[in-house]
Design an enzyme around this catalytic site. Sequence first.
Site, PDB file in Angstrom:
ATOM      1  N   HIS A  95      80.802  31.210 -27.361  1.00 36.85           N
ATOM      2  CA  HIS A  95      80.790  29.745 -27.478  1.00 36.85           C
ATOM      3  C   HIS A  95      80.193  29.163 -26.194  1.00 36.85           C
ATOM      4  O   HIS A  95      80.411  29.696 -25.108  1.00 36.85           O
ATOM      5  CB  HIS A  95      82.222  29.234 -27.702  1.00 36.85           C
ATOM      6  CG  HIS A  95      82.266  27.794 -28.088  1.00 36.85           C
ATOM      7  ND1 HIS A  95      82.103  26.777 -27.171  1.00 36.85           N
ATOM      8  CD2 HIS A  95      82.422  27.200 -29.296  1.00 36.85           C
ATOM      9  CE1 HIS A  95      82.166  25.615 -27.809  1.00 36.85           C
ATOM     10  NE2 HIS A  95      82.356  25.849 -29.094  1.00 36.85           N
ATOM     11  N   GLU A 167      75.174  25.971 -32.558  1.00 34.43           N
ATOM     12  CA  GLU A 167      75.845  24.815 -31.969  1.00 34.43           C
ATOM     13  C   GLU A 167      75.014  24.284 -30.802  1.00 34.43           C
ATOM     14  O   GLU A 167      75.129  24.796 -29.680  1.00 34.43           O
ATOM     15  CB  GLU A 167      77.234  25.213 -31.455  1.00 34.43           C
ATOM     16  CG  GLU A 167      78.177  25.698 -32.525  1.00 34.43           C
ATOM     17  CD  GLU A 167      79.637  25.463 -32.134  1.00 34.43           C
ATOM     18  OE1 GLU A 167      80.391  24.995 -33.002  1.00 34.43           O
ATOM     19  OE2 GLU A 167      80.016  25.723 -30.985  1.00 34.43           O
TER      20      GLU A 167
HETATM   21  P1  13P Z   1      83.092  19.290 -31.933  1.00 32.25           P
HETATM   22  O1  13P Z   1      83.208  19.402 -33.425  1.00 32.25           O
HETATM   23  O2  13P Z   1      84.306  18.694 -31.268  1.00 32.25           O
HETATM   24  O3  13P Z   1      81.798  18.647 -31.516  1.00 32.25           O
HETATM   25  O4  13P Z   1      83.036  20.800 -31.376  1.00 32.25           O
HETATM   26  C1  13P Z   1      82.159  21.690 -31.950  1.00 32.25           C
HETATM   27  C2  13P Z   1      82.477  23.041 -31.437  1.00 32.25           C
HETATM   28  O5  13P Z   1      82.297  23.342 -30.269  1.00 32.25           O
HETATM   29  C3  13P Z   1      83.031  24.022 -32.392  1.00 32.25           C
HETATM   30  O6  13P Z   1      83.041  25.303 -31.864  1.00 32.25           O
END
Ligand code: 13P
Length: 256
Positions: A95, A167
């Site tokens: 992540h 992401e």
């Molecule tokens: P948010 O949905 O709070 O933007 O976070 C996304 C995330 O990092 C999921 O792993």
Amino acid sequence: MRKPVIAANWKMYKTVSESRKFVKEILPACESFTGVEMILCPTFLSLAHMSQDLQGTPVKLGAQNLFWEKEGAYTGEVSPYLLSELGVTYGIIGHSERRGHFGETDTQVNNKVKAALSFNLKPVVCVGESLGQREQGVTTKIIENQLEQGLSGLDSTAAANITIAYEPIWAIGTGRSASAEDAREVIAFIRQWVSRKFSPGISKSMPILYGGSVNPDNIGQFLEQEEIDGALIGGASLKEDAFIKMVTVANNIKKL
Ligand code: 13P
């Protein structure tokens, strides 16, 4: 046909009792959903408790991180071996918050992916570019590097158990999600990479998720995209009603 995935990454939120209360509240609504893979990733503290609460339900558990060694003198770490006894199915790996705050590298991501697979945990491998990288037009180059290194040395059997989450760092926790088209474009690029690296079959079956400011109002836009199989959700997944809404959208949008 790929089953849509809704994965809740609770990050460093929710005490054990808050986590268990959440499970109690969502289960009646979620228990009948067969068209969506539901995954809750609480803190390590809540995993053992939630594992009991979720027994016999379709809701799966995921860890937010894991270490690559099986056991040993690694103060503060938790291994996939230790997690596997709890019935944890998934492990989030790489992540951007781990890369950013804790200096996690692609090599470490690779070690973690291999370790997870060796204990039958399914890695959810996160990739994504910063705002600066997007503005420089190097998004796909960055993603390709993260994939090449993070998934290096894996064969197709291993790849068949992997989920990828795209992401973009600038969309995480900012309320500024990527447009559905931007997310689709990068995810299509990832799918082509998977096809070249492993096989067209693996690329067709691999779940590839979008994450970054997903909420009940915008989730439909992402899931409508053929390429996008689901969402990895932070903030909006902490509220029971919002979680149920998002799972309902996913359950209805792509029927198996
Ligand atoms: P948010 O949905 O709070 O933007 O976070 C996304 C995330 O990092 C999921 O792993």
